[in-house]
Design an enzyme around this catalytic site. Structure first.
Site, short mmCIF file in Angstrom:
data_model
loop_
_atom_site.label_atom_id
_atom_site.label_comp_id
_atom_site.label_asym_id
_atom_site.label_seq_id
_atom_site.Cartn_x
_atom_site.Cartn_y
_atom_site.Cartn_z
N ASN A 11 -5.47 4.75 -8.15
CA ASN A 11 -4.18 5.29 -7.67
C ASN A 11 -3.08 4.51 -8.38
O ASN A 11 -2.84 3.34 -8.05
CB ASN A 11 -4.13 5.11 -6.14
CG ASN A 11 -2.76 5.46 -5.56
OD1 ASN A 11 -1.92 6.05 -6.25
ND2 ASN A 11 -2.55 5.10 -4.31
N TRP A 12 -2.45 5.15 -9.34
CA TRP A 12 -1.43 4.45 -10.13
C TRP A 12 -0.12 4.29 -9.37
O TRP A 12 0.77 3.60 -9.81
CB TRP A 12 -1.17 5.19 -11.44
CG TRP A 12 -2.21 4.96 -12.49
CD1 TRP A 12 -3.41 4.32 -12.34
CD2 TRP A 12 -2.15 5.38 -13.86
NE1 TRP A 12 -4.09 4.32 -13.53
CE2 TRP A 12 -3.35 4.96 -14.48
CE3 TRP A 12 -1.21 6.07 -14.63
CZ2 TRP A 12 -3.61 5.20 -15.84
CZ3 TRP A 12 -1.47 6.32 -15.98
CH2 TRP A 12 -2.66 5.89 -16.57
N LYS A 13 0.02 5.00 -8.24
CA LYS A 13 1.28 4.97 -7.47
C LYS A 13 2.44 5.32 -8.41
O LYS A 13 2.26 6.14 -9.30
CB LYS A 13 1.44 3.63 -6.76
CG LYS A 13 0.17 3.26 -5.97
CD LYS A 13 0.33 2.09 -5.06
CE LYS A 13 -0.98 1.86 -4.32
NZ LYS A 13 -0.92 0.79 -3.33
N HIS A 95 -1.72 8.73 2.30
CA HIS A 95 -1.73 7.31 1.93
C HIS A 95 -0.76 6.56 2.84
O HIS A 95 0.28 7.09 3.22
CB HIS A 95 -1.33 7.15 0.46
CG HIS A 95 -1.54 5.75 -0.03
ND1 HIS A 95 -0.67 4.74 0.26
CD2 HIS A 95 -2.54 5.19 -0.76
CE1 HIS A 95 -1.13 3.61 -0.27
NE2 HIS A 95 -2.27 3.87 -0.89
N GLU A 97 1.35 4.40 2.30
CA GLU A 97 2.72 4.29 1.78
C GLU A 97 3.50 5.59 2.05
O GLU A 97 4.71 5.54 2.30
CB GLU A 97 2.69 3.93 0.29
CG GLU A 97 2.27 2.46 0.11
CD GLU A 97 1.59 2.14 -1.20
OE1 GLU A 97 1.62 2.96 -2.13
OE2 GLU A 97 1.00 1.05 -1.29
N GLU A 165 -8.40 2.49 4.22
CA GLU A 165 -7.56 1.48 3.57
C GLU A 165 -6.77 0.72 4.64
O GLU A 165 -5.73 1.20 5.09
CB GLU A 165 -6.57 2.14 2.62
CG GLU A 165 -7.22 2.91 1.50
CD GLU A 165 -6.29 3.07 0.31
OE1 GLU A 165 -6.62 2.61 -0.77
OE2 GLU A 165 -5.19 3.63 0.50
N GLY A 171 -2.38 -4.07 -1.70
CA GLY A 171 -1.43 -4.76 -2.57
C GLY A 171 -1.18 -6.21 -2.19
O GLY A 171 -0.25 -6.84 -2.69
N SER A 205 -6.86 -3.91 -2.16
CA SER A 205 -7.11 -5.09 -3.02
C SER A 205 -8.53 -5.14 -3.58
O SER A 205 -9.13 -6.21 -3.67
CB SER A 205 -6.77 -6.38 -2.27
OG SER A 205 -5.39 -6.41 -1.94
N GLY A 226 -5.76 0.45 -6.32
CA GLY A 226 -4.35 0.52 -6.71
C GLY A 226 -4.08 -0.37 -7.91
O GLY A 226 -4.29 0.00 -9.06
N GLY A 227 -3.64 -1.59 -7.63
CA GLY A 227 -3.21 -2.52 -8.69
C GLY A 227 -4.21 -2.68 -9.82
O GLY A 227 -3.83 -2.66 -11.00
P1 PGA Z 1 -4.37 -1.97 -4.01
O1 PGA Z 1 -3.97 -0.51 -3.51
O2 PGA Z 1 -5.71 -1.86 -4.67
O3 PGA Z 1 -3.29 -2.38 -4.95
O4 PGA Z 1 -4.44 -2.83 -2.79
C1 PGA Z 1 -4.91 0.36 -2.94
C2 PGA Z 1 -4.25 1.65 -2.52
O5 PGA Z 1 -3.13 1.62 -2.02
O6 PGA Z 1 -4.84 2.73 -2.67
#
Ligand code: PGA
Length: 250
Positions: A11-13, A95, A97, A165, A171, A205, A226-227
């Site tokens: 997930n590149w956000k 998600h 976010e 999640e 993050g 993470s 994500g990251g």
């Molecule tokens: P993260 O994000 O790996 O940076 O913690 C995961 C996500 O939000 O899908």
């Protein structure tokens, strides 16, 4: 009955640019040699070019959100049908976010998941508790309630994916303990209408150094990253940790 398959999703956000699409060439060999399905969800503006960059490879692309309608007067929104036309096979919905930044409710997430199914996309439905909820001993209750409210009725099995999640792990560099992940994934699986065929991802993470342990758990069918999906070297290392739990379809 078709077996569920391991899925490693990135997930590149709100990250990435046209110049970062060489990422797909960089991860293609690892994806080709992996028993897992590989999915990258870039920002929707990059989706069409990302899909073109994946032609001839086994990598799939997906959206990060969709509207509940397939078209109409909804300025700034993107529909599931549009994502599909741009080359998506999946779309992330709910998600944390989106739930936090845009006030998305379980009912809205369910409507988005239904729109995704209607457009022929696989919704990746995200659930997870906050730190306060976990500390109050309410993690399982919160996640069960999110699932009950967010899952489309009469849908299950291979047509959708669940991503657990924990919000406090996203993050932050913190991950849930393997015991907590195992317990939560087992609880999620028990509550699903098609427990044996539904893919349940862990996210929060996930990194090259913790992926193998998380992915070795029975009820963890993959990761939402994500990251660590922004750097091809890290994402390739995560793909490489997948053991041969399931046989590839292709
Ligand atoms: P993260 O994000 O790996 O940076 O913690 C995961 C996500 O939000 O899908």
């Amino acid at each position: 009955m078709m077996a569920r398959r391991t899925l490693i999703a990135g997930n590149w956000k709100m990250n990435g640019s046209v110049s970062s699409l060489d990422f797909f060439d960089a991860i293609a060999p690892a994806a080709r040699n992996s028993p897992a399905d590989i999915l990258i969800c870039p920002p929707s503006i990059l989706l069409h070019q990302a899909a073109r960059a994946c032609v001839g490879s086994s990598i799939r692309v997906g959206g990060q959100d969709c509207h509940t309608n397939q078209s109409g007067a909804h300025t700034g929104d993107v529909s599931a049908a549009m994502l599909r036309e741009a080359g998506a096979s999946h779309v992330i919905v709910g998600h944390s976010e989106r739930r936090a930044d845009h006030g998305e409710t379980d009912a809205l997430v369910r409507a988005k998941a239904e729109a995704a199914l209607e457009a022929g996309l696989v919704p990746v439905i995200c659930v997870g508790e906050t730190r306060e909820e976990r500390e109050a001993g309410r993690a399982t209750e919160v996640v069960s309630s999110q699932l009950a409210g967010s899952l489309p009725e009469n849908a299950g099995g291979l047509s959708l994916v669940i991503a657990y999640e924990p919000v406090w792990a996203i993050g932050t560099g913190l991950t849930a303990s393997v015991e907590d992940v195992a317990t939560m994934h087992a609880a999620i699986r028990q509550s699903l209408p098609d427990p044996l065929t539904t893919c349940i991802l862990y996210g929060g993470s996930v990194k090259p150094d913790n992926a193998a342990e998380l992915l070795s758990l029975d009820d963890v069918d993959g990761a939402l990253v994500g990251g660590a999906s922004l750097k091809s070297i890290d994402f390739t290392a995560i793909i490489a940790t997948v053991s041969r739990k399931s046989e590839p379809l292709r």
